[in-house]
Design a protein around this motif. Structure first.
Motif, PDB file in Angstrom:
ATOM      1  N   ALA A 195       0.813  -1.214   0.000  1.00 49.68           N
ATOM      2  CA  ALA A 195       0.000   0.000   0.000  1.00 49.68           C
ATOM      3  C   ALA A 195       0.846   1.264   0.000  1.00 49.68           C
ATOM      4  CB  ALA A 195      -0.928   0.006   1.213  1.00 49.68           C
ATOM      5  N   PHE A 196       2.144   1.154   0.351  1.00 52.62           N
ATOM      6  CA  PHE A 196       3.031   2.310   0.361  1.00 52.62           C
ATOM      7  C   PHE A 196       3.747   2.506  -0.979  1.00 52.62           C
ATOM      8  CE2 PHE A 196       3.339   0.670   4.877  1.00 52.62           C
ATOM      9  CZ  PHE A 196       2.383   1.537   5.366  1.00 52.62           C
ATOM     10  N   SER A 197       3.462   1.660  -1.956  1.00 48.01           N
ATOM     11  CA  SER A 197       4.153   1.716  -3.246  1.00 48.01           C
ATOM     12  C   SER A 197       3.229   2.229  -4.341  1.00 48.01           C
ATOM     13  CB  SER A 197       4.675   0.331  -3.625  1.00 48.01           C
ATOM     14  OG  SER A 197       3.592  -0.513  -4.029  1.00 48.01           O
ATOM     15  N   ASP A 198       3.833   2.540  -5.478  1.00 48.49           N
ATOM     16  CA  ASP A 198       3.063   2.984  -6.632  1.00 48.49           C
ATOM     17  C   ASP A 198       2.148   1.870  -7.146  1.00 48.49           C
ATOM     18  OD1 ASP A 198       4.318   5.429  -6.510  1.00 48.49           O
ATOM     19  OD2 ASP A 198       5.812   4.950  -8.047  1.00 48.49           O
ATOM     20  N   GLU A 199       2.511   0.625  -6.878  1.00 42.45           N
ATOM     21  CA  GLU A 199       1.717  -0.495  -7.391  1.00 42.45           C
ATOM     22  C   GLU A 199       0.324  -0.555  -6.766  1.00 42.45           C
ATOM     23  OE1 GLU A 199       2.053  -5.328  -8.227  1.00 42.45           O
ATOM     24  OE2 GLU A 199       3.496  -4.360  -6.880  1.00 42.45           O
ATOM     25  N   TYR A 200       0.155   0.080  -5.601  1.00 39.25           N
ATOM     26  CA  TYR A 200      -1.160   0.095  -4.953  1.00 39.25           C
ATOM     27  C   TYR A 200      -2.241   0.632  -5.889  1.00 39.25           C
ATOM     28  CZ  TYR A 200      -4.804   1.293  -1.519  1.00 39.25           C
ATOM     29  OH  TYR A 200      -5.994   1.417  -0.825  1.00 39.25           O
ATOM     30  N   SER A 201      -1.854   1.535  -6.782  1.00 39.97           N
ATOM     31  CA  SER A 201      -2.820   2.098  -7.720  1.00 39.97           C
ATOM     32  C   SER A 201      -3.406   1.031  -8.635  1.00 39.97           C
ATOM     33  CB  SER A 201      -2.172   3.201  -8.556  1.00 39.97           C
ATOM     34  OG  SER A 201      -1.117   2.682  -9.353  1.00 39.97           O
ATOM     35  N   ILE A 255      -4.424  -1.887  -7.695  1.00 42.96           N
ATOM     36  CA  ILE A 255      -5.600  -2.424  -7.003  1.00 42.96           C
ATOM     37  C   ILE A 255      -6.774  -1.476  -7.181  1.00 42.96           C
ATOM     38  CG2 ILE A 255      -6.580  -3.180  -4.810  1.00 42.96           C
ATOM     39  CD1 ILE A 255      -3.841  -3.797  -3.794  1.00 42.96           C
ATOM     40  N   LEU A 256      -6.531  -0.192  -6.939  1.00 41.11           N
ATOM     41  CA  LEU A 256      -7.607   0.788  -7.050  1.00 41.11           C
ATOM     42  C   LEU A 256      -8.177   0.832  -8.462  1.00 41.11           C
ATOM     43  CD1 LEU A 256      -6.075   3.738  -4.984  1.00 41.11           C
ATOM     44  CD2 LEU A 256      -7.506   1.834  -4.188  1.00 41.11           C
ATOM     45  N   GLU A 257      -7.300   0.737  -9.440  1.00 42.98           N
ATOM     46  CA  GLU A 257      -7.753   0.752 -10.828  1.00 42.98           C
ATOM     47  C   GLU A 257      -8.585  -0.477 -11.150  1.00 42.98           C
ATOM     48  OE1 GLU A 257      -5.828   0.724 -15.350  1.00 42.98           O
ATOM     49  OE2 GLU A 257      -4.584   1.227 -13.621  1.00 42.98           O
ATOM     50  N   ALA A 258      -8.098  -1.653 -10.721  1.00 40.41           N
ATOM     51  CA  ALA A 258      -8.806  -2.904 -11.013  1.00 40.41           C
ATOM     52  C   ALA A 258     -10.147  -2.969 -10.300  1.00 40.41           C
ATOM     53  CB  ALA A 258      -7.936  -4.095 -10.621  1.00 40.41           C
ATOM     54  N   PHE A 259     -10.187  -2.472  -9.055  1.00 33.94           N
ATOM     55  CA  PHE A 259     -11.395  -2.586  -8.239  1.00 33.94           C
ATOM     56  C   PHE A 259     -12.361  -1.412  -8.405  1.00 33.94           C
ATOM     57  CE2 PHE A 259      -9.609  -5.547  -4.677  1.00 33.94           C
ATOM     58  CZ  PHE A 259      -9.531  -6.575  -5.617  1.00 33.94           C
ATOM     59  N   GLN A 260     -12.000  -0.448  -9.235  1.00 36.72           N
ATOM     60  CA  GLN A 260     -12.834   0.746  -9.369  1.00 36.72           C
ATOM     61  C   GLN A 260     -14.270   0.405  -9.749  1.00 36.72           C
ATOM     62  OE1 GLN A 260     -11.323   3.606 -12.174  1.00 36.72           O
ATOM     63  NE2 GLN A 260     -12.787   5.184 -11.578  1.00 36.72           N
ATOM     64  N   GLU A 261     -14.447  -0.518 -10.686  1.00 32.44           N
ATOM     65  CA  GLU A 261     -15.797  -0.855 -11.128  1.00 32.44           C
ATOM     66  C   GLU A 261     -16.560  -1.676 -10.094  1.00 32.44           C
ATOM     67  OE1 GLU A 261     -15.917  -3.804 -14.396  1.00 32.44           O
ATOM     68  OE2 GLU A 261     -13.714  -3.712 -14.286  1.00 32.44           O
ATOM     69  N   LEU A 262     -15.868  -2.215  -9.102  1.00 36.36           N
ATOM     70  CA  LEU A 262     -16.541  -2.968  -8.044  1.00 36.36           C
ATOM     71  C   LEU A 262     -17.085  -2.053  -6.948  1.00 36.36           C
ATOM     72  CD1 LEU A 262     -14.049  -5.951  -7.568  1.00 36.36           C
ATOM     73  CD2 LEU A 262     -16.183  -5.947  -8.875  1.00 36.36           C
ATOM     74  N   LYS A 292      -7.557   1.915   5.313  1.00 34.80           N
ATOM     75  CA  LYS A 292      -7.282   3.287   4.882  1.00 34.80           C
ATOM     76  C   LYS A 292      -8.507   4.170   5.059  1.00 34.80           C
ATOM     77  CE  LYS A 292      -4.228   4.137   1.819  1.00 34.80           C
ATOM     78  NZ  LYS A 292      -3.412   4.275   0.580  1.00 34.80           N
ATOM     79  N   SER A 293      -9.699   3.603   4.839  1.00 31.30           N
ATOM     80  CA  SER A 293     -10.916   4.378   4.995  1.00 31.30           C
ATOM     81  C   SER A 293     -11.138   4.794   6.445  1.00 31.30           C
ATOM     82  CB  SER A 293     -12.119   3.565   4.501  1.00 31.30           C
ATOM     83  OG  SER A 293     -13.328   4.254   4.711  1.00 31.30           O
ATOM     84  N   VAL A 294     -10.878   3.882   7.371  1.00 27.54           N
ATOM     85  CA  VAL A 294     -11.109   4.156   8.789  1.00 27.54           C
ATOM     86  C   VAL A 294     -10.001   4.998   9.400  1.00 27.54           C
ATOM     87  CG1 VAL A 294     -11.195   3.075  11.074  1.00 27.54           C
ATOM     88  CG2 VAL A 294     -12.577   2.152   9.205  1.00 27.54           C
ATOM     89  N   HIS A 295      -8.745   4.678   9.074  1.00 30.34           N
ATOM     90  CA  HIS A 295      -7.611   5.313   9.748  1.00 30.34           C
ATOM     91  C   HIS A 295      -6.947   6.424   8.931  1.00 30.34           C
ATOM     92  CE1 HIS A 295      -7.634   2.382  13.033  1.00 30.34           C
ATOM     93  NE2 HIS A 295      -7.866   1.452  12.116  1.00 30.34           N
ATOM     94  N   GLY A 296      -7.325   6.537   7.667  1.00 31.38           N
ATOM     95  CA  GLY A 296      -6.725   7.566   6.832  1.00 31.38           C
ATOM     96  C   GLY A 296      -5.341   7.210   6.323  1.00 31.38           C
ATOM     97  N   LYS A 297      -4.877   6.009   6.608  1.00 30.72           N
ATOM     98  CA  LYS A 297      -3.563   5.555   6.164  1.00 30.72           C
ATOM     99  C   LYS A 297      -3.502   4.037   6.273  1.00 30.72           C
ATOM    100  CE  LYS A 297      -1.484   6.096  10.770  1.00 30.72           C
ATOM    101  NZ  LYS A 297      -0.362   6.694  11.532  1.00 30.72           N
ATOM    102  N   SER A 298      -2.470   3.467   5.695  1.00 34.22           N
ATOM    103  CA  SER A 298      -2.258   2.023   5.772  1.00 34.22           C
ATOM    104  C   SER A 298      -1.247   1.701   6.866  1.00 34.22           C
ATOM    105  CB  SER A 298      -1.754   1.495   4.425  1.00 34.22           C
ATOM    106  OG  SER A 298      -2.683   1.756   3.397  1.00 34.22           O
ATOM    107  N   PHE A 299      -1.241   0.435   7.292  1.00 32.97           N
ATOM    108  CA  PHE A 299      -0.297  -0.023   8.305  1.00 32.97           C
ATOM    109  C   PHE A 299       0.430  -1.270   7.796  1.00 32.97           C
ATOM    110  CE2 PHE A 299      -3.752   2.052  10.640  1.00 32.97           C
ATOM    111  CZ  PHE A 299      -3.046   2.978  11.384  1.00 32.97           C
TER     112      PHE A 299
END
Length: 314
Positions: free
Chosen positions: A210-216, A218-225, A232-239
């Motif tokens: 989630a800290f890398s450019d590759e995280y995008s 996931i967001l791109e693939a899952f956008q239509e879902l 990240k939604s709850v805490h505003g960041k990843s761990f």
């Protein structure tokens, strides 16, 4: 359950029947149970960790998604399922064996345990793993749960790992394999959910930081879902969930983790929740869980942290 802002651990076995239970405790965890003889250091303590997991962790949840519970040449998966049944998890589904004509030699290691009836299940193998993932029948596992009058779909996956390499070309091949696996997963998820308005989760070890450019990707693939990354939604960041590095720079865990991996400090384990349906997560119960263990030869239940949440179904 949630009550007065606290995360309670009342089991279904000691509270309401499953048919009326609306608050569900969900865990995803790479349990790091590779086949026999495979180990990083002196021992992976597989049998002892299975025993601890069954005795001390299972009871705290209602739905559990596990990765790396490989059944080849061992009975650990069967032991977990049997123990789970005794604790009220009467339903389970797992990744199948690869089959005689497939190039893989071990199963995908995926397992879903549920206190709620599993009324439908399916598995889709990725088929594009790169060495040594080529040996494992990795894929995505689906379970449709019946919770009273509602349905909840659970998907768990384990995608292509990144192995140490000095070749950028090789590292790019791993990324491309994961990108294709995400595409495959989206098509599979849509086939199970597009004809209904049921809520669904996608949980597992994505091997994408989630800290890398590759995280995008996931967001791109899952956008239509139309899903959200609940941490990240709850805490505003990843761990970080793997290869945790202490402030001193030293590795947090050294018993199970490989010396080349134990300070990577990456966030690769996720739970994604669909934004449709009537489900919602409780922020106070949504976090990463290290599962620290004392007075044992191992200090954590796995080389990964788990990700956990409590959701409401209304």
């Amino acid at each position: 359950m949630i009550y007065n802002g606290e995360c309670l651990t009342d089991s279904l076995m000691s509270g309401m029947p499953a048919s009326s239970y609306k608050n569900i405790r969900l865990l995803t965890l790479n349990l790091f149970l590779r086949p026999p003889l495979v180990k990083n250091n002196q021992s992976d303590h597989k049998d002892a960790r299975v025993k601890y997991f069954c005795q001390n962790i299972i009871d705290n949840y209602d739905v559990i998604c596990l990765q790396e519970v490989f059944s080849t040449m061992n009975s650990r998966r069967s032991q977990i399922i049997s123990s789970a049944i005794s604790k009220g998890f009467l339903y389970s589904t797992h990744a199948p064996a690869p089959g005689f004509f497939r190039p893989q030699v071990i199963d995908g290691g995926l397992l879903i345990l549920s206190r709620f009836p599993i009324v439908e299940t399916d598995f889709l193998g990725f088929g594009n793993g790169l060495f040594p993932d080529l040996m494992s029948y990795k894929g995505i596992l689906h379970a449709k749960l019946q919770i009273g009058s509602k349905n909840l779909h659970i998907f768990t996956l384990h995608s292509q790992a990144t192995y140490p390499s000095n070749s950028q070309e090789t590292l790019n091949l791993y990324k491309e394999a994961r990108k294709e696996q995400l595409k495959t997963s989206v098509a599979f998820i849509k086939s199970k959910t597009q004809s209904n308005n049921d809520s669904f989760f996608i949980a597992g070890d994505f091997n994408i930081d989630a800290f890398s450019d590759e995280y995008s990707s996931i967001l791109e693939a899952f956008q239509e879902l139309e899903v959200i990354d609940i941490i990240k939604s709850v805490h505003g960041k990843s761990f970080s969930t793997y290869g945790i590095r202490l402030p001193s720079g030293e590795p947090e865990e050294t018993v199970l983790s490989h010396r080349n991996e134990n300070t990577r400090d990456v966030a690769i384990d996720y739970i994604f929740l669909s934004k449709r349906g009537d489900s919602a997560v409780f922020p106070e119960c949504t976090n990463v869980e290290p599962f620290y263990i004392s007075n044992h030869p191992f200090t954590r239940i796995s080389d990964h942290y788990g990700v956990q949440t409590t959701i409401s179904i209304t």
